[in-house]
Design a protein around this motif. Structure first.
Motif, short mmCIF file in Angstrom:
data_model
loop_
_atom_site.label_atom_id
_atom_site.label_comp_id
_atom_site.label_asym_id
_atom_site.label_seq_id
_atom_site.Cartn_x
_atom_site.Cartn_y
_atom_site.Cartn_z
N ASP A 191 44.03 42.48 27.82
CA ASP A 191 45.21 42.24 28.65
C ASP A 191 45.76 43.58 29.15
O ASP A 191 46.20 44.43 28.37
CB ASP A 191 46.26 41.50 27.84
CG ASP A 191 47.42 41.03 28.69
OD1 ASP A 191 47.37 41.22 29.91
OD2 ASP A 191 48.38 40.47 28.12
N PRO A 202 42.98 32.95 30.78
CA PRO A 202 43.75 34.08 30.24
C PRO A 202 42.85 35.00 29.42
O PRO A 202 41.78 34.58 28.97
CB PRO A 202 44.79 33.39 29.36
CG PRO A 202 44.20 32.07 29.02
CD PRO A 202 43.34 31.69 30.19
N PRO A 203 43.25 36.24 29.21
CA PRO A 203 42.44 37.16 28.40
C PRO A 203 42.27 36.63 26.99
O PRO A 203 43.15 35.97 26.45
CB PRO A 203 43.25 38.45 28.39
CG PRO A 203 44.21 38.32 29.51
CD PRO A 203 44.43 36.87 29.76
N ASP A 209 48.52 44.24 30.86
CA ASP A 209 49.94 44.39 30.59
C ASP A 209 50.20 44.81 29.14
O ASP A 209 51.09 45.63 28.87
CB ASP A 209 50.68 43.08 30.89
CG ASP A 209 50.64 42.74 32.36
OD1 ASP A 209 50.60 43.69 33.18
OD2 ASP A 209 50.64 41.54 32.69
#
Length: 84
Positions: free
Chosen positions: A77, A70-71, A79
Motif C-alpha cells: 500500500d 485492494p493491496p 499510502d
C-alpha cells in the motif's frame, strides 16, 4: 483469381483467430473457454472468427484482473508506506 479472394480472406482470418485463441491467457478469455472458442472458429470459420474478435478476445479489464483489488499486504500500500 478474383472469385477465390473471399475464400482466401476467410481462411487467413480463421488462421489468425486460431493462433490468437491459442496464445490468449486462459483467465482473460471472455464468454466461453478457450477450447470452445477454438472449436467454433474452426467449425464455423467466418461467424466463429468474427465472434471471437468481438466477444471472446481479451480486453484491458480481463487482462488486468487485480487492478481493482485492494493491496494484499501493508507494504504493498503506497499510502501506508508514505506514512512511515
Amino acid at each position: 483469381m478474383a472469385r477465390y479472394l473471399p475464400i482466401i480472406i476467410v481462411a487467413l482470418l480463421m488462421i489468425y483467430c486460431v493462433v490468437e485463441v491459442a496464445q490468449a491467457p486462459p483467465y482473460a478469455v471472455r464468454k466461453m473457454p478457450r477450447w470452445l472458442w477454438a472449436t467454433v472458429v474452426i467449425c464455423v470459420p467466418l461467424f466463429g472468427a468474427l465472434s471471437w474478435l468481438f466477444f471472446g478476445r481479451p480486453n484491458r479489464e480481463t487482462l488486468n484482473p487485480t487492478k481493482h483489488e485492494p493491496p494484499r499486504a501493508p507494504d504493498d500500500d503506497v499510502d501506508f508506506l508514505r506514512g512511515l
